[in-house]
Design a protein around this motif. Structure first.
Motif, PDB file in Angstrom:
ATOM      1  N   MET A 107       0.828  -1.399  -0.031  1.00  0.00           N
ATOM      2  CA  MET A 107       0.060   0.044  -0.013  1.00  0.00           C
ATOM      3  C   MET A 107       0.909   1.182   0.123  1.00  0.00           C
ATOM      4  SD  MET A 107      -3.080   0.801  -0.087  1.00  0.00           S
ATOM      5  CE  MET A 107      -4.182   2.572   0.059  1.00  0.00           C
ATOM      6  N   ARG A 108       1.997   1.260   0.879  1.00  0.00           N
ATOM      7  CA  ARG A 108       2.764   2.323   0.789  1.00  0.00           C
ATOM      8  C   ARG A 108       3.560   2.701  -0.576  1.00  0.00           C
ATOM      9  NH1 ARG A 108       6.891   1.581   5.440  1.00  0.00           N
ATOM     10  NH2 ARG A 108       7.713   3.339   4.367  1.00  0.00           N
ATOM     11  N   ASP A 117       3.437   7.586   5.659  1.00  0.00           N
ATOM     12  CA  ASP A 117       3.702   6.650   6.426  1.00  0.00           C
ATOM     13  C   ASP A 117       2.843   6.562   7.667  1.00  0.00           C
ATOM     14  OD1 ASP A 117       5.785   5.554   5.167  1.00  0.00           O
ATOM     15  OD2 ASP A 117       7.469   6.981   5.987  1.00  0.00           O
ATOM     16  N   ARG A 118       2.550   5.312   8.098  1.00  0.00           N
ATOM     17  CA  ARG A 118       1.683   5.080   9.258  1.00  0.00           C
ATOM     18  C   ARG A 118       2.172   6.014  10.480  1.00  0.00           C
ATOM     19  NH1 ARG A 118       1.430  -0.819  11.501  1.00  0.00           N
ATOM     20  NH2 ARG A 118       3.481  -0.413  12.156  1.00  0.00           N
ATOM     21  N   ASP A 123      -3.249   7.495   9.974  1.00  0.00           N
ATOM     22  CA  ASP A 123      -3.561   6.319  10.665  1.00  0.00           C
ATOM     23  C   ASP A 123      -2.864   4.973  10.403  1.00  0.00           C
ATOM     24  OD1 ASP A 123      -4.626   5.065   8.151  1.00  0.00           O
ATOM     25  OD2 ASP A 123      -6.662   6.083   8.595  1.00  0.00           O
ATOM     26  N   ASN A 124      -3.263   4.078  10.935  1.00  0.00           N
ATOM     27  CA  ASN A 124      -2.469   2.647  10.643  1.00  0.00           C
ATOM     28  C   ASN A 124      -2.528   2.236   9.381  1.00  0.00           C
ATOM     29  OD1 ASN A 124      -2.133   2.548  13.238  1.00  0.00           O
ATOM     30  ND2 ASN A 124      -3.732   1.475  13.862  1.00  0.00           N
ATOM     31  N   LYS A 125      -3.352   2.702   8.483  1.00  0.00           N
ATOM     32  CA  LYS A 125      -3.332   2.437   6.879  1.00  0.00           C
ATOM     33  C   LYS A 125      -2.628   3.559   6.084  1.00  0.00           C
ATOM     34  CE  LYS A 125      -7.520  -0.689   6.928  1.00  0.00           C
ATOM     35  NZ  LYS A 125      -8.804  -0.704   6.542  1.00  0.00           N
ATOM     36  N   GLY A 126      -2.132   4.478   6.752  1.00  0.00           N
ATOM     37  CA  GLY A 126      -1.381   5.467   5.971  1.00  0.00           C
ATOM     38  C   GLY A 126      -2.331   6.557   5.584  1.00  0.00           C
ATOM     39  N   ASN A 127      -3.692   6.744   5.968  1.00  0.00           N
ATOM     40  CA  ASN A 127      -4.406   7.611   5.285  1.00  0.00           C
ATOM     41  C   ASN A 127      -4.482   8.777   6.180  1.00  0.00           C
ATOM     42  OD1 ASN A 127      -5.712   5.895   3.239  1.00  0.00           O
ATOM     43  ND2 ASN A 127      -6.661   4.962   5.081  1.00  0.00           N
TER      44      ASN A 127
END
Length: 665
Positions: A1-2, A51-52, A70-74
């Motif tokens: 995802m990153r 980045d998270r 957030d934990n998903k990088g959003n």
């Protein structure tokens, strides 16, 4: 995802002309770039990926906001309302910094729909080049949301970023949106931003979210297919449906051989004994003797060439054919064209000319809506460039394969996004956090065959977009379908008239909407009429009246209000008659209004008087009038009434008769 987020940021950077390194971890939605317009006087969001846990700060005009991914990088930062102004710099700061320059605070409008909204200034042709040359305007900017269809909601759009309006860029602007923005900027001096998210040939349900379609059973069955887990992408789904529909069609044809002429039928050898007389060309067959025919039909005409025509330099012109054709001269194949709106021109092989007598045979495929040869009569001819042989008039015809039951949904153009929610997923959901002032909408052609459904579908879409953009009162201005196809005296059973009525009823009943009537702006042989400036201005009239303080501006034409009956005489009363408080016939030609008694047999009014905001009509053939219709046809003749401000009367009906498209879902 990153990795995907970083790659998207690099691509976006290259497209917008920024320079930051490939090691950067923060990226931003494609809705943001230099030259953009942000909505004034409204809180707005800036969002992207990092980045998270990375800390991200966004600043604009001395205001700032900070958040952690957030934990998903959003990440998402909300900035407070700011007044009109600029140019400013928007900065996004994390482990790297992204900066966008020439950012304005103004009004942002979403331009949605199908091809008539997508149609650009360049598409208007050489007669409109002066518009592009004079388009330099710092007060107009546009971002084009590129085509993207998907089974699931996407997080980002495909786009080349915001563009300022000048002769180098304006050619690619939506023409309707350009003229709309130009008028607003001229009247208000407020910077206008257009988010152009549209795709030609697409139905309304493709633009609605899955949740918005929960009350539409036919759409839900398709959505369940999406969610079955069998398909990795929309392309996979369409491949599957193409194969499925072809298989069904072949099975149906095999089971009904008597309906389908052989691939080399007898009449290719000159036997036309089974053909019937009386098909007028040009003309859609639904307006003649084949009211509900979809399938394959053959047209035949025999002519004698004049002696002075150059036999070695002949071209056959057939205007346009809805949808596809294969054409033969004396049994010799002359050409084939796929696409209902493509001009037909075929060279006639000299080898096909055995004498001066010619048999012309056209095999037409039409699998939905209207079918036949359409356009202007002079465009149906044989010519050598000097001598023209007219072919318009009566032709022979023979129905071949009739598509009836079972209903076979065809996915003819691979990947064409005609299925529920796929454009919402790719082109609306990813931008729904972007604050907008309102929406202009030009769509409906693709839904005309299911117009009865549109009475519910369009309001559902409006509510859906308002929910997605978190703006429950978002203005939504609708362009009513223009006049199109063969000129009709009416009132015909007309899918386009029914769709127009669905648009009118929506504008009448759904708050914060408006209707820009285009019944006088169309072209019989062109579904993309060129008079886009009037459309843009009529949309702008609505916005100026409702949102920009022009309360006295007349923004709509005469609108049917009520009907009273006194013996054989009907009095119709109208709203929106303009400053002069008088309805007027704008061109002096005959105005046509139809009257019916207790039934569906219509008679043209032989008395028609205009008194202020009222029209008084009667017919010697109708002793007890019950219903009236005006402008009720695909392309109605005699729809020539306007208010004192030059805006056309809204086509209307006073009856509640069962629609032609009832039950077609």
């Amino acid at each position: 995802m990153r990795f995907k987020a970083g790659l998207a940021a690099i691509i976006f950077t290259l497209l917008t002309g920024l320079c930051y390194t490939a090691t950067a971890t923060v990226s931003v939605s494609g809705m943001f770039s230099s030259h953009m317009v942000l909505q004034r006087n409204a809180a707005f969001k800036v969002w992207g990926w990092a980045d998270r846990g990375e800390r991200v700060t966004v600043t604009l005009n001395g205001k700032s906001g900070t958040t952690n991914a957030d934990n998903k990088g959003n990440w998402e930062v909300k900035l407070p309302p700011m007044p009109e102004g600029g140019p400013y710099t928007l900065a996004i700061m994390a482990s790297n910094t992204i900066q966008f320059s020439d950012v304005m605070l103004g009004d942002v409008w979403l331009a949605g729909g199908q091809s008539n909204m997508e149609f650009t200034l360049a598409d208007l042709g050489p007669d409109f080049k002066h518009i592009i040359r004079a388009s330099d305007s710092p007060g107009i900017r546009m971002i084009k949301v590129e085509r993207q269809a998907d089974l699931n909601e996407q997080s980002n759009i495909v786009s080349k970023g915001w563009k300022g309006c000048n002769p180098a860029t304006a050619a690619h602007f939506s023409a309707v949106a350009y003229f709309f923005a130009q008028r607003l900027f001229k009247e208000t001096n407020i910077t206008i931003g257009i988010v152009s998210s549209n795709w030609g040939g697409t139905p309304a349900e493709a633009w609605a979210s899955k949740g918005a379609l929960k009350d539409f059973a036919p759409f839900n069955s398709t959505i369940k297919e999406y969610e079955s887990g069998k398909f990795k992408s929309y392309t996979d789904y369409v491949d599957f449906k193409v194969a499925e529909s072809r298989s069904k069609l072949q099975a149906y044809i095999k089971a009904h051989k008597e309906l389908v002429p052989n691939t080399k039928p007898e009449f290719l050898k000159g036997d036309f004994s089974k053909f019937r007389d009386g098909m007028n060309v040009p003309g859609h067959w639904e307006t003649q003797m084949l009211k509900d025919f979809d399938g394959i039909l053959f047209l035949h005409k025999q002519i004698t060439l004049p002696k002075d025509i150059d036999h070695g330099n002949l071209t056959l012109k057939l205007a346009k054919i809805d949808d596809n054709d294969s054409t033969f001269i004396n049994g010799t194949f002359a050409g084939s064209t796929h696409g209902w709106n493509e001009p037909r021109k075929y060279n006639i092989p000299l080898s096909a000319l055995k004498s001066d007598k010619i048999d012309i045979l056209i095999r037409i495929e039409d699998m939905h809506s209207e079918g036949g040869v359409f356009g202007a009569g002079p465009d149906v001819c044989i010519t050598d460039g000097r001598v023209n042989v007219p072919l318009s008039g009566s032709w022979q015809y023979l129905p071949g394969f009739k598509r009836n039951v079972p209903e076979i949904k065809m996915y003819i153009k691979k990947g064409w996004p005609t299925t529920p929610s796929v454009l919402n997923n790719g082109m609306i959901a990813p931008i729904s956090r972007f604050s907008v002032k309102g929406t202009i909408w030009y769509q409906g052609e693709e839904n005309a065959g299911r117009a009865a459904q549109y009475y519910k579908l369009l309001p559902a879409l409006i509510a859906d977009w308002r929910s997605q953009f978190r703006n429950p009162d978002m203005p939504f201005y609708i362009v009513q379908l223009a006049n199109y196809m063969d000129l009709q005296t009416g009132p015909e059973q007309s899918e386009w008239a029914e769709l127009r009525d669905a648009q009118f009823q929506t504008a009448k009943t759904v708050p914060h909407t408006g209707l820009a009537v285009a019944i006088d702006l169309g072209e019989a042989d062109n579904i993309h009429p060129k008079r886009k400036e009037e459309v843009g201005n009529r949309l702008a009239n609505l916005a100026l009246r409702d949102l920009y303080g022009k309360k006295n501006l007349v923004a709509e034409g005469p609108t049917y209000k009520s009907m009273s009956v006194d013996g054989p005489v009907v009095t119709l009363e109208f709203d929106n008659v303009g400053k002069g408080e008088k309805i007027r016939n704008i061109d002096g030609s005959e105005t046509i209004i139809y009257i019916a008694g207790e039934g569906t047999k219509w008679y043209k009014a032989d008395r028609l008087d205009i008194v202020g905001n009222k029209i008084i009509v009667s017919s010697e053939s109708v002793g007890a009038p019950a219903s009236v219709r005006y402008g009720w046809a695909n392309n109605p003749k005699g729809a020539n009434l306007y208010n004192s401000d030059g805006l056309p009367m809204v086509p209307f009906r006073t009856d509640d008769f069962k629609l032609k498209t009832f039950g077609k879902e």
